[in-house]
Design a protein around this motif. Sequence first.
Motif, mmCIF file in Angstrom:
data_model
loop_
_atom_site.group_PDB
_atom_site.id
_atom_site.type_symbol
_atom_site.label_atom_id
_atom_site.label_comp_id
_atom_site.label_asym_id
_atom_site.label_seq_id
_atom_site.Cartn_x
_atom_site.Cartn_y
_atom_site.Cartn_z
ATOM 1 N N THR A 45 -57.883 -14.770 21.328
ATOM 2 C CA THR A 45 -58.279 -16.108 20.662
ATOM 3 C C THR A 45 -59.275 -16.378 21.464
ATOM 4 O OG1 THR A 45 -55.938 -16.402 20.208
ATOM 5 C CG2 THR A 45 -57.267 -18.615 20.334
ATOM 6 N N THR B 167 -61.296 -24.064 18.362
ATOM 7 C CA THR B 167 -60.257 -23.014 18.076
ATOM 8 C C THR B 167 -59.143 -23.457 18.201
ATOM 9 O OG1 THR B 167 -60.939 -21.890 20.017
ATOM 10 C CG2 THR B 167 -62.007 -21.039 18.121
ATOM 11 N N GLY C 250 -48.863 -22.290 19.137
ATOM 12 C CA GLY C 250 -48.953 -23.721 18.908
ATOM 13 C C GLY C 250 -47.634 -24.103 18.355
ATOM 14 N N LYS D 31 -57.162 -29.829 37.168
ATOM 15 C CA LYS D 31 -56.291 -28.657 37.532
ATOM 16 C C LYS D 31 -56.900 -27.585 38.398
ATOM 17 C CE LYS D 31 -53.907 -27.761 33.124
ATOM 18 N NZ LYS D 31 -53.751 -26.722 32.204
ATOM 19 N N ARG E 76 -54.453 -21.685 28.998
ATOM 20 C CA ARG E 76 -54.548 -20.336 28.887
ATOM 21 C C ARG E 76 -55.855 -19.910 28.201
ATOM 22 N NH1 ARG E 76 -48.404 -20.785 28.177
ATOM 23 N NH2 ARG E 76 -49.109 -21.762 26.144
#
Length: 269
Positions: free
Chosen positions: A52, A184, A25, A129, A104
């Motif tokens: 993550t 998250t 980030g 996508k 991702r």
Amino acid sequence: PVGCPKRPSCLTGPDLKVISTLSVGFDHLALDEIKKRGIRVGYTPDVLTDATAELSVALLLSTCRRLPEAAEQVKSGGWTTWKPLWMCGYGLSDSTVGIIGLGRIGQAVARRLKPFGVRKFLYTGSGPKPESAAEFGAEFVPLTRLAEESDFVVVTCALTPATQGMCNKDFFGRMKKTSVFVNTSRGAVVNQEDLYNALASGQIAAAGLDVTTPEPLPTDHPLLSLKNCVILPHIGSATYATRSTMAVLAANNLLAGLRGEPMPHELKL
Ligand code: NDP
């Protein structure tokens, strides 16, 4: 000065040439000023994706199956005779999961959730996508439809002006009373007052947050008084192996930047 908008003390001088952040980030960087001054930025994508995503799944399961609350019952003596509906929650089997930001980490979350028997994946973002979505048969939908149809909403998008406060009263108002919300990504994607009201009024079933506004969250924050809200201290990428890999990448980004060479992972500004 270039610095973190949230921490005015974190200022830099005119000689700054390179920034290396130990994160994927970059919402904490003053990008306009950085760009204007031609400062190069290194960051750590990919290497923290698995950790993550794993934490996102752990938080989702902890929230929907009420693990912290149940564990507390064992300690406090609340565990008495067997009761059919005691400590019941919501499971992933045959559910619809909505992913906000199929990047991702979003894809890695979907990959891990699929074997739990998820029936349908929805996702939203700046556009469809098809290549990323094909693996999960995921359908691109507007945010409103994602809120209305998902049994589980997982937020894994970047914090941008477009995503700031995106999960608000209208969003939670569209969610089902039995649905679970997990974030998250970054705390500021959520309007926390609206989330509190949705949780306290039973508008949604539960929420799991790894990120909040501010961080750390004050210990007297209203969200911490709710049984149906599980809050973690921003530990998405916190495995020993991942942090070690991130540290090496961040150091290599910095060294390459200082030498005027291509960085292993340079942010395109
Ligand atoms: P990616 O760049 O791969 O993915 C970001 C996603 O955000 C993209 O899929 C993008 O979708 C989506 N997005 C952007 N704008 C919008 C929008 N308006 N609505 C919905 N989605 C949008 O990043 P990563 O997956 O590697 O990381 C995602 C974020 O996770 C990071 O930015 C960081 O904030 C957070 N993070 C948190 C950690 C933790 O410890 N909790 C650890 C690591 C990361 P599109 O391509 O369609 O624009």
